[in-house]
Design an enzyme around this catalytic site. Sequence first.
Site, PDB file in Angstrom:
ATOM      1  N   PHE A 125       9.695  31.852   7.968  1.00 44.02           N
ATOM      2  CA  PHE A 125      10.623  30.727   8.071  1.00 44.02           C
ATOM      3  C   PHE A 125      12.054  31.224   8.262  1.00 44.02           C
ATOM      4  CE2 PHE A 125      13.066  27.158   6.139  1.00 44.02           C
ATOM      5  CZ  PHE A 125      12.576  26.127   6.915  1.00 44.02           C
ATOM      6  N   SER A 193       5.512  35.972   5.351  1.00 44.31           N
ATOM      7  CA  SER A 193       5.925  34.723   4.704  1.00 44.31           C
ATOM      8  C   SER A 193       5.140  33.540   5.281  1.00 44.31           C
ATOM      9  CB  SER A 193       7.437  34.550   4.862  1.00 44.31           C
ATOM     10  OG  SER A 193       7.921  33.539   4.013  1.00 44.31           O
ATOM     11  N   MET A 194       5.812  32.545   5.895  1.00 39.72           N
ATOM     12  CA  MET A 194       5.053  31.468   6.526  1.00 39.72           C
ATOM     13  C   MET A 194       4.198  31.997   7.672  1.00 39.72           C
ATOM     14  SD  MET A 194       7.265  27.993   6.565  1.00 39.72           S
ATOM     15  CE  MET A 194       7.965  27.282   5.066  1.00 39.72           C
ATOM     16  N   TRP A 218       3.183  32.830   2.428  1.00 42.84           N
ATOM     17  CA  TRP A 218       3.591  31.549   1.850  1.00 42.84           C
ATOM     18  C   TRP A 218       2.795  30.462   2.536  1.00 42.84           C
ATOM     19  CZ3 TRP A 218       5.066  26.731   3.139  1.00 42.84           C
ATOM     20  CH2 TRP A 218       5.745  25.950   2.185  1.00 42.84           C
ATOM     21  N   ASP A 239       8.829  38.937  -5.783  1.00 45.16           N
ATOM     22  CA  ASP A 239       9.034  37.954  -4.726  1.00 45.16           C
ATOM     23  C   ASP A 239       9.351  36.602  -5.361  1.00 45.16           C
ATOM     24  OD1 ASP A 239       8.890  36.223  -2.553  1.00 45.16           O
ATOM     25  OD2 ASP A 239       7.157  37.227  -1.669  1.00 45.16           O
ATOM     26  N   HIS A 271      10.556  39.802  -1.457  1.00 49.59           N
ATOM     27  CA  HIS A 271       9.957  39.080  -0.340  1.00 49.59           C
ATOM     28  C   HIS A 271      10.170  39.783   0.992  1.00 49.59           C
ATOM     29  CE1 HIS A 271       8.224  35.522   1.528  1.00 49.59           C
ATOM     30  NE2 HIS A 271       9.274  35.395   2.324  1.00 49.59           N
TER      31      HIS A 271
END
Length: 316
Positions: A125, A193-194, A218, A239, A271
Site C-alpha cells: 500500500f 504488505s498488501m 497484510w 511490525d 514492516h
Amino acid sequence: MTASITLGGGPVRPVLCRNRGVPMQRRIFAKAGIAAAAVAVATAALAGPQAFAGEGPGAAVVAFAGHAKGPAPTEQSVGAQRGPFATDKLVVPAQAGRGFNKGTIYYPDDTSQGTFGAVAVIPGFLEGESAISWLGPTLASHGFVVLTLAPNATTDYPEPRSDQLLAAVDWLANQSPVKDRVDPARLAVAGHSMGGGGTLIAASKNPALKAAVPLAPWNLYSDFSDVTVPTLIVGAGRDFIAPAVMHATPMYNSLKAKQDQGYLKLKNADHFTTNRYDATVTAYTVSWLKRYVDEDTRYSQFLCPVKSGFQLTCPV
C-alpha cells in the site's frame, strides 16, 4: 539479524475453496495446473534425472531431480545478494489491457541452460516499484526471470494486486520479450504488505503456481486454508503496520496442516525490513524458490534438518 523460523508440514488435505468472488477463475486455473503438471511429468520422464559432478576430475557425482541450474549451493551462496548468474534487465512500460501496470524484468543472460522459472513481485500500500526492486537482480542472479511491478494504483487492496500478479506472470511466460527464457509451467508470485496479502490470494486463485512468498503480509482476512501452493510466509517481530500476531501468524496457522508450507519470523525486524536486501530473507526465499519452482533438491538442506523451534515435514 537473528530469526526464529517455523516451518510446518503434514499430510495434504483436500479443502474446498472459499468463495472470494472468483470460483470460476480458480476452476480454470486448476484445469490449467493439471495440464501443466502433465507436461512437466512427461518432460521429466524424457529428460531423466540430472547429475552434477562438481568441478575438476574425480569430483563426486550427485543425482537430483528437477530443473537445477548453477553450481552446487552453499550456506554462503544462498544468502548472497548476487548469485552465480550475470543478469540483464528490461523496462516494461505501461500498456492498456494487459492486466498490470508497468515494471522491470530482470533475467539471467545465460542462454545455455534452457528455460528458467519466473517470479512476479508486487509492493504494498502506497509503495512504488522501488520498494521491492532489490528482489529483481538478486533473484535473477540466482537463476530466475523476475518481473518487479508498479501496481495499477498505489492504493490498491490485496485483491486487485492478486490479479495483477497473475496477469504479470502469465504475460512474462507467454508474451514478454523474454518469454523464450521462461518455463510457463514454473511460475511463482511474491509481494510485500498488501502485496503479500495479494500473493496469498493469487495462490488461492491459481493452484498451478509452484511457489508463493508473502513478505510481511497484510490482509483483512487471514484464513488461507484453501491454498495448496508451497508458501513461505515471512513475518517481522516488530511490525506495527501488519503485526505478525494479526496477519502473518494466523495466515501461517491456516496453512500449516498442509505439506510444504513455511513461516520465517524475523526477530528485531519491522514492516520494511524486507524492502531491502537481507541475507536471511534472501537465503530462505532463494532456497524456497529453488526447491519448489526448480524442484532442485540440492536446496532442501537449507530448509532442513529441523532445528530448535522449527516444525517441518522436510521436503526431499
